[in-house]
Design an enzyme around this catalytic site. Structure first.
Site, PDB file in Angstrom:
ATOM      1  N   ILE A   1       0.836  -1.202   0.000  1.00 44.69           N
ATOM      2  CA  ILE A   1       0.000   0.000   0.000  1.00 44.69           C
ATOM      3  C   ILE A   1       0.870   1.251   0.000  1.00 44.69           C
ATOM      4  O   ILE A   1       1.838   1.348   0.759  1.00 44.69           O
ATOM      5  CB  ILE A   1      -0.906   0.017   1.249  1.00 44.69           C
ATOM      6  CG1 ILE A   1      -1.782  -1.241   1.301  1.00 44.69           C
ATOM      7  CG2 ILE A   1      -1.761   1.279   1.284  1.00 44.69           C
ATOM      8  CD1 ILE A   1      -2.366  -1.505   2.676  1.00 44.69           C
ATOM      9  N   CYS A   2       0.504   2.210  -0.844  1.00 45.44           N
ATOM     10  CA  CYS A   2       1.158   3.519  -0.828  1.00 45.44           C
ATOM     11  C   CYS A   2       0.233   4.504  -0.129  1.00 45.44           C
ATOM     12  O   CYS A   2      -0.769   4.945  -0.692  1.00 45.44           O
ATOM     13  CB  CYS A   2       1.453   3.981  -2.259  1.00 45.44           C
ATOM     14  SG  CYS A   2       2.308   5.576  -2.332  1.00 45.44           S
ATOM     15  N   LEU A   3       0.546   4.804   1.126  1.00 46.76           N
ATOM     16  CA  LEU A   3      -0.259   5.721   1.930  1.00 46.76           C
ATOM     17  C   LEU A   3       0.674   6.432   2.895  1.00 46.76           C
ATOM     18  O   LEU A   3       1.436   5.788   3.611  1.00 46.76           O
ATOM     19  CB  LEU A   3      -1.350   4.950   2.692  1.00 46.76           C
ATOM     20  CG  LEU A   3      -2.319   5.778   3.542  1.00 46.76           C
ATOM     21  CD1 LEU A   3      -3.157   6.709   2.663  1.00 46.76           C
ATOM     22  CD2 LEU A   3      -3.226   4.866   4.360  1.00 46.76           C
TER      23      LEU A   3
END
Length: 220
Positions: free
Chosen positions: A87-89
């Site tokens: 996940i890119c967060l």
């Protein structure tokens, strides 16, 4: 009991007592530091009706170091790896704060499904699909929700595995006619799907890619 364990136990208890958020946290292998989070797909999105599970690992220095999260459920989204679930967060990296909790972080993941950030993607191919043909992207994301997350019209009650019923063309977000076109001139179906996906041969972008270019890629 150390501070990390006290904090995690409290967060798990608080989440169980909160019936309104629909966020759930369960133990994996009885370890309080390896958890499984889950939440429903947000309404009015291609993920509506799906059930999404997230692998959670609590680092030793939690809450001063961010939790490690990745999707267990396969998700078609610019900020989630379609292969690994990574996940890119920002709050899972440099924007993490000790005031954040497991529940609030899972709610942020749920919100991410509502508001993709294609300019900061985890999956570049999916981000291209989103930016060049949003309607086609949403159809593909909805199909993934059906196949992998038990969404409406999916296979949750069929007893069959996703691999047994899935449509590889729909999974890739492609048009069947385009795949059939290049398969008919002698190319193997799997390779056609792979090349058309990589070239983002979708929607209005098809007009920007000549058939010769596709054939050139297929011959490599």
């Amino acid at each position: 009991m150390d501070a990390r364990l006290r904090r995690v136990n409290k967060e798990i208890t608080d989440c169980k007592n909160d019936k309104s958020s629909n966020i759930k946290i369960d133990l994996i292998d009885e370890s309080p530091f390896h958890l499984k989070g889950s939440f429903p797909g947000p309404q009015d999105t291609p993920y509506e009706g799906g059930h999404f599970e997230v692998d959670i690992v609590i680092p030793e220095s939690y809450p001063f170091q961010p939790v490690k999260m990745k999707f267990i459920t396969k998700v078609y989204h610019p900020n989630v790896s379609s292969a690994s679930g990574a996940i890119c967060l920002d709050i899972l990296k440099d924007a993490w704060s000790p005031v954040l909790t497991l529940k609030s972080t899972l709610i942020s993941l749920q919100s991410l499904l509502c508001s993709p950030e294609p300019n900061d993607p985890q999956d570049a191919e999916v981000a291209k699909h989103f930016t060049t043909s949003k309607r086609s992207f949403e159809e593909t994301a909805r199909y993934w929700t059906q196949i992998y997350a038990g969404g409406p019209g999916g296979i949750a009650k069929s007893g069959k595995s996703p691999e047994a019923v899935r449509d590889d063309v729909a999974i890739a977000g492609l048009e069947k006619a385009h795949v059939d076109q290049f398969e008919a001139i002698g190319f193997e179906r799997g390779k056609v799907i792979d090349v058309l996906r990589r070239l983002n041969y979708r929607g209005a972008n098809v007009a920007n890619i000549s058939e010769d270019r596709v054939v050139e890629e297929l011959l490599k």
